[in-house]
Design an enzyme around this catalytic site. Sequence first.
Site, mmCIF file in Angstrom:
data_model
loop_
_atom_site.group_PDB
_atom_site.id
_atom_site.type_symbol
_atom_site.label_atom_id
_atom_site.label_comp_id
_atom_site.label_asym_id
_atom_site.label_seq_id
_atom_site.Cartn_x
_atom_site.Cartn_y
_atom_site.Cartn_z
ATOM 1 N N TYR A 144 1.347 2.785 -4.380
ATOM 2 C CA TYR A 144 2.558 1.707 -4.274
ATOM 3 C C TYR A 144 1.983 0.436 -3.392
ATOM 4 O O TYR A 144 1.496 0.774 -2.349
ATOM 5 C CB TYR A 144 3.808 2.168 -3.707
ATOM 6 C CG TYR A 144 5.125 1.455 -3.595
ATOM 7 C CD1 TYR A 144 5.481 0.961 -4.693
ATOM 8 C CD2 TYR A 144 5.314 0.901 -2.391
ATOM 9 C CE1 TYR A 144 6.828 -0.017 -4.634
ATOM 10 C CE2 TYR A 144 6.550 -0.010 -2.163
ATOM 11 C CZ TYR A 144 7.040 -0.360 -3.333
ATOM 12 O OH TYR A 144 8.022 -1.374 -3.381
ATOM 13 N N ASP A 239 -4.988 -1.885 1.024
ATOM 14 C CA ASP A 239 -3.469 -2.178 1.202
ATOM 15 C C ASP A 239 -3.446 -1.174 2.580
ATOM 16 O O ASP A 239 -2.987 0.040 2.152
ATOM 17 C CB ASP A 239 -2.778 -1.695 0.051
ATOM 18 C CG ASP A 239 -1.173 -1.765 0.388
ATOM 19 O OD1 ASP A 239 -0.809 -2.034 1.491
ATOM 20 O OD2 ASP A 239 -0.321 -1.718 -0.461
ATOM 21 N N LYS A 267 4.972 -3.406 7.482
ATOM 22 C CA LYS A 267 5.439 -2.321 8.556
ATOM 23 C C LYS A 267 5.160 -2.357 10.020
ATOM 24 O O LYS A 267 5.828 -3.216 10.548
ATOM 25 C CB LYS A 267 5.081 -0.880 7.979
ATOM 26 C CG LYS A 267 5.528 -0.650 6.670
ATOM 27 C CD LYS A 267 5.475 0.614 5.826
ATOM 28 C CE LYS A 267 6.436 0.633 4.505
ATOM 29 N NZ LYS A 267 5.705 0.769 3.307
HETATM 30 C C1 LIG Z 1 5.774 -0.076 2.141
HETATM 31 C C2 LIG Z 1 4.521 -0.540 1.259
HETATM 32 C C3 LIG Z 1 4.295 -1.685 0.745
HETATM 33 C C4 LIG Z 1 5.556 -3.092 0.573
HETATM 34 O O1 LIG Z 1 5.855 -3.257 1.885
HETATM 35 P P1 LIG Z 1 7.494 -4.051 1.857
HETATM 36 O O2 LIG Z 1 7.702 -4.376 3.382
HETATM 37 O O3 LIG Z 1 8.384 -2.792 1.604
HETATM 38 O O4 LIG Z 1 7.615 -4.927 0.677
HETATM 39 C C5 LIG Z 1 3.237 -1.993 0.033
HETATM 40 N N1 LIG Z 1 1.983 -1.104 0.244
HETATM 41 C C6 LIG Z 1 2.343 0.031 1.003
HETATM 42 C C7 LIG Z 1 0.962 0.866 0.979
HETATM 43 C C8 LIG Z 1 3.662 0.422 1.471
HETATM 44 O O5 LIG Z 1 3.746 1.467 1.852
#
Ligand SMILES: *Cc1c(COP(=O)(O)O)cnc(C)c1O
Length: 429
Positions: A144, A239, A267
């Site tokens: 994701y 990511d 995060k």
């Molecule tokens: C949470 C998450 C996102 C998105 O971040 P948001 O601050 O919720 O938009 C993108 N990549 C990963 C791996 C995530 O866990």
Amino acid sequence: MKFEKSKDIYEEGLKYIPGGVNSPVRAFKSVDAGPVFINKGYGNRIEDEDGNTYIDYIGSWGPAILGHSNPQLIEGIEDIIKDGLSFGLPTKVEVDMAKLIVESYPAIDMVRMVNSGTEATMSAIRVARGFTGKNKIIKFEGCYHGHSDSLLVKSGSGTITYGVPTSLGVPEEIVKNTIVCRYNDLEDIRKTFEEQGEDIAAIIVEPVAGNMGLVAAEKEFLNGLRKITKEYSSLLIFDEVITGFRIAYGGASEVYGIDPDIVCFGKIIGGGFPVGAYGGKREIMEIVSPLGGVYQAGTLSGNPLAMHMGYKNIKYLQDNKDIYEKMEKMAIKLEKGIAENIEKTGVKATIVRFKNMLTLFFGEGPFKNYDDVQRCDTNMYAKYFREMLNRGIMLPPAQFECMFLSTAFNDEDLDYTIKANLESLEKIK
Ligand SMILES: *Cc1c(COP(=O)(O)O)cnc(C)c1O
């Protein structure tokens, strides 16, 4: 345990917010429960509107790595607020923050602050396309990367699969440029590059996937991605929105010893404020406006309050790197205890751990990709979640998520969790 007030607030919320919540997983739908509305948090505890307290294994999905309302973090916050909340003009703390990130990640020479992980990955992809002059991107099924259009994609049928939107409102023309491959499957990647490598701008990957439950990449897999992207002049985007500053100070890049072209954060780097960032090699980042032709902006990007809090969070981690070993030790204890309970009760489940992240899968491993985790029994997870909730433990309200530890945990909390885990497994088996 009573949830009367949470129920009332939820019913009121349903009138004004789609589903009563501002992010779908909070509705607790996949665990057949109603959402719990949180009133406050301190250390590794959260308290709901009915006054129930929980040991919190969500930790805001990662940011609360130093525990909730950590006194060292919030001290002095009033002084920062008194000086003004936002100017739409640059402030020094933004430079301090950028410097700290650049110094922490060898792959990064320059970094841009944004407001969420979604923005970070979306912008990173635009940069990759702008820099390479190519349009296609590869993502992996089960990873994701936030909710921007080109990333809300799952694999369709066929060997080399074009993406199929996972959301209404995402045009097929957009996801045509997103190719979906299998995680931990280099063969799939090789085939894809052989056929259309010339058109591929970037691979985006969660080096440790946390959004299909915990599935870590194999080292050869990530090495393979690094190699093939170099061969074809495509970019490798890590990511690290979850893993950055979490599984090690230098994130997955450090743990695997790999040098990606762009790294995305979110995060943790906001310490609880809405912050994201993307950074990379100088020649790549210099394509971002106003230096180059890739446009990306933000009214509240680099917001002083968010930067101060994020900076304090990361600085603390930098000054106290021993916490990573301590958190891993705690995670190992939890892993061991839960594994013993599984053995004792004979429940068909597997506890998976990587560094300080864990997932209890209700199924038999190994779990290497999305297909593997899909075989889990999500009903069992739902029952398990509710048993644990009633014992005062807040787990992620979905099977395909991770448990997050923080520095605020101690042995007693873990012993209690292991005991509650045994009781819960006994009850649902
Ligand atoms: C949470 C998450 C996102 C998105 O971040 P948001 O601050 O919720 O938009 C993108 N990549 C990963 C791996 C995530 O866990």
